[in-house]
Enzyme design. Sequence first.
Site, short mmCIF file in Angstrom:
data_model
loop_
_atom_site.label_atom_id
_atom_site.label_comp_id
_atom_site.label_asym_id
_atom_site.label_seq_id
_atom_site.Cartn_x
_atom_site.Cartn_y
_atom_site.Cartn_z
N GLU A 41 -2.91 22.46 -8.67
CA GLU A 41 -4.24 21.87 -8.94
C GLU A 41 -4.96 21.53 -7.63
OE1 GLU A 41 -4.07 22.15 -12.22
OE2 GLU A 41 -1.89 22.21 -11.99
N ARG B 275 -9.60 21.01 -4.51
CA ARG B 275 -10.15 20.07 -3.53
C ARG B 275 -11.12 20.79 -2.58
NH1 ARG B 275 -4.94 16.36 -1.81
NH2 ARG B 275 -4.59 15.49 -3.87
N LEU C 67 21.68 18.07 4.34
CA LEU C 67 20.60 17.73 3.40
C LEU C 67 19.70 18.92 3.13
CD1 LEU C 67 18.80 15.47 1.94
CD2 LEU C 67 17.53 15.39 4.10
N LEU D 137 3.34 12.19 -14.34
CA LEU D 137 4.12 13.24 -13.68
C LEU D 137 3.24 14.32 -13.04
CD1 LEU D 137 7.19 13.87 -16.02
CD2 LEU D 137 7.11 12.69 -13.81
N HIS E 12 -3.63 12.29 5.22
CA HIS E 12 -2.63 13.35 5.10
C HIS E 12 -1.77 13.44 6.37
CE1 HIS E 12 -4.36 14.43 1.37
NE2 HIS E 12 -5.44 15.00 1.85
N ASP F 283 1.94 10.25 -3.09
CA ASP F 283 0.54 10.05 -3.47
C ASP F 283 -0.09 8.89 -2.69
OD1 ASP F 283 -1.75 10.56 -4.88
OD2 ASP F 283 -1.05 9.69 -6.77
C1 V0D Z 1 -0.05 16.10 2.78
C2 V0D Z 1 1.83 13.76 2.39
C3 V0D Z 1 4.61 18.25 5.37
C4 V0D Z 1 1.40 14.61 1.24
C5 V0D Z 1 2.59 14.52 3.44
C6 V0D Z 1 0.60 22.31 2.52
C7 V0D Z 1 0.26 15.59 1.40
C8 V0D Z 1 1.70 15.38 4.30
C9 V0D Z 1 4.45 19.51 4.85
C10 V0D Z 1 5.36 20.63 4.95
C11 V0D Z 1 1.64 17.78 3.55
C12 V0D Z 1 5.44 21.61 3.97
C13 V0D Z 1 6.34 22.66 4.06
C14 V0D Z 1 7.17 22.73 5.15
C15 V0D Z 1 7.12 21.78 6.14
C16 V0D Z 1 6.23 20.74 6.05
C17 V0D Z 1 3.26 19.43 4.10
C18 V0D Z 1 1.50 20.02 2.75
C19 V0D Z 1 1.00 18.76 2.81
C20 V0D Z 1 0.77 21.02 1.91
F1 V0D Z 1 8.07 23.72 5.22
N1 V0D Z 1 3.62 17.45 4.99
N2 V0D Z 1 2.78 18.16 4.22
N3 V0D Z 1 2.63 20.38 3.38
N4 V0D Z 1 1.11 16.49 3.58
#
Ligand code: V0D
Length: 256
Positions: free
Chosen positions: A83, A87, A147, A211, A53, A36
Amino acid sequence: MLNKLMGRKKSEQVDKEKSLDFSSENIPKHIAIIMDGNGRWAKKRGLPRVAGHREGMNVIREIVSTSNEIGVEVLTLYAFSTENWKRPKTEVDFLMRLPERFLNVELPKLIEENVVVRITGERENLPEYTKRAVNKAVEATKENNGLILNFALNYGSRSEIIDGIKSLYKEIEAGEMDINEISESVLSDHLMTANLNDPDLLIRTSGEIRLSNFMLWQLAYSEFWFTDVLWPDFSREHFIEAVRVYQNRQRRYGGV
Ligand code: V0D
């Protein structure tokens, strides 16, 4: 036994490096993280939320390699909640491109590092390009045995529990199960996390102490560690600090 990741003796360590001093015993097997504070990080810098992001995505690499290094078995990252569809569309569109962007760079390294990519959440309603990227990563790493990097993507815990109950009901209706067989472990086996152990440690960044519908069933007995640090500022040192706090709590309870 103490691990000195920086190759220094305890007495030689400067303050900043103290956080890298941790025991190799009692490493949490499964760590779950609510990543977050990305939007807030960007706002503080006068940048658009999506810049946060993107920065947050870059933090994941370091946390994955540190997890691998200290022997964590499962790392679950809350990437997108059910949720989050509320956005603005531009932000959702940007987020849905991140798996592809992340994997274009990281997938070869993940394969190399023996990481298994998994997804917990509803994949059906994701855009095609998101599905394609994550399916490719799951497929390309399924023979690995290191992992488990588990992305919670389009995930919500209450609806996961409802779906688990529905699938149990179907088995009962089909005569494959008796109602008296339902137990905690049976319900666990009908959740999206069926073949993962429950998290030992939950980390949430950015100062929110809640949570937010994340792994409600699975976190029943977990240790919680909250920090005000925003996810894009979260580092290997913060991560090790959380592990150390976990280990000290385990030691105290074990001693009684
Ligand atoms: C934005 C911070 C990696 C939190 C991290 C679709 C929110 C960066 C992935 C990711 C997001 C997801 C699946 C995968 C490989 C990479 C990701 C989302 C947001 C939402 F198989 N970062 N990340 N997916 N953020």
